[in-house]
Design an enzyme around this catalytic site. Structure first.
Site, PDB file in Angstrom:
ATOM      1  N   GLY A   1       2.011  -5.545  -2.880  1.00 43.21           N
ATOM      2  CA  GLY A   1       1.492  -6.867  -2.531  1.00 43.21           C
ATOM      3  C   GLY A   1       0.854  -7.534  -3.734  1.00 43.21           C
ATOM      4  N   ASN A   2       0.063  -8.550  -3.478  1.00 38.45           N
ATOM      5  CA  ASN A   2      -0.659  -9.209  -4.574  1.00 38.45           C
ATOM      6  C   ASN A   2      -1.940  -9.821  -4.023  1.00 38.45           C
ATOM      7  OD1 ASN A   2      -0.162 -12.180  -3.926  1.00 38.45           O
ATOM      8  ND2 ASN A   2       1.949 -11.412  -4.030  1.00 38.45           N
TER       9      ASN A   2
END
Ligand code: C5P
Length: 220
Positions: A29-30
């Protein structure tokens, strides 16, 4: 606050991060919070637009009016599918999501075990570029807006993305500016338009930034 100048318009907005599955309990993810995209959805709805908000996983409080249709997705692939479905009917699309560039090539159906195994090597494949895909499909009269988050050669990088993705304008946030970018409640942007304008703005609350973006869109 600008009356109902977006009444009758349908605006597609992407927001938040994408999650790319590694196995049933893990993902890539981020740090995108989704705040900028959610602020855009709220302001566009307040100005009379019907909004389709295609959102990755975010954990921010929001209180949308019924004119915001929230479509929750996890991965870039799912985000693309939702955007393709909504774009045909949209007057404008604002690509605010932080889409992962890569996804695991072969996500595991079972939890990857640590015991007795070497550290795994996760092979990645390229994700679809949602903004670019919509840029290729764009009909005359549709407005497509992108974001660029840059750390160096900001203006040049933003303008080259504007052109290569066939956008009508791009919103640059520089990670060099304190108070701009991920997770903050404020943002400092510069807008580049396909008709050659450069419009810098001071540091502002993301809701005011959203109004500035919608104002410039209305000049296109
Ligand atoms: O190429 P880059 O990721 O810097 O481009 C950023 C812009 O393109 C943003 O508007 C982002 O939402 C959009 N984008 C996208 N799909 C991708 C990558 C970026 O829609 N796979």
């Amino acid at each position: 606050g600008k009356s109902l100048d977006l009444a009758g318009k349908h605006i597609l907005i992407t927001a938040g991060p994408t999650y790319e599955r590694i196995d049933p309990v893990r993902f890539i993810g981020n740090y995108s919070s989704g705040k900028m995209g959610y602020a855009l959805a709220e302001e566009a709805a307040a100005r009379g637009a019907r909004v389709t908000l295609v959102s990755g996983h975010v954990s921010i409080a929001h209180d949308f009016s019924p004119s915001v249709d929230v479509v929750r997705v996890e991965s870039a692939r799912q985000m693309l599918d939702a955007c393709e479905a909504a774009f045909a009917d949209a007057d404008a699309a604002i690509m605010c999501a932080a889409v992962a560039d890569y996804a695991p090539a072969a996500p595991s159906d079972t939890k990857i075990k640590r015991e007795g195994n070497e550290p795994p090597v996760i092979r990645l494949v390229k994700n679809p570029d949602i903004a670019r895909t919509l840029g290729e499909r764009k009909r005359s009269g549709q407005i497509l807006v992108g974001f660029a988050l840059e750390t160096d050669h900001e203006g040049d990088n933003a303008i080259s993305k504007l052109k290569s993705k066939n956008l009508d304008m791009i919103v640059l946030n520089s990670l060099r500016d304190a108070g701009a970018g991920f997770s903050t409640d404020t943002n400092k942007i510069t807008i580049y338009t396909a008709d050659g304008r450069t419009v810098p703005f001071p540091l502002k609350d993301k809701r005011e930034v959203a109004d500035d973006i919608l104002d410039i869109m209305l000049t296109l």
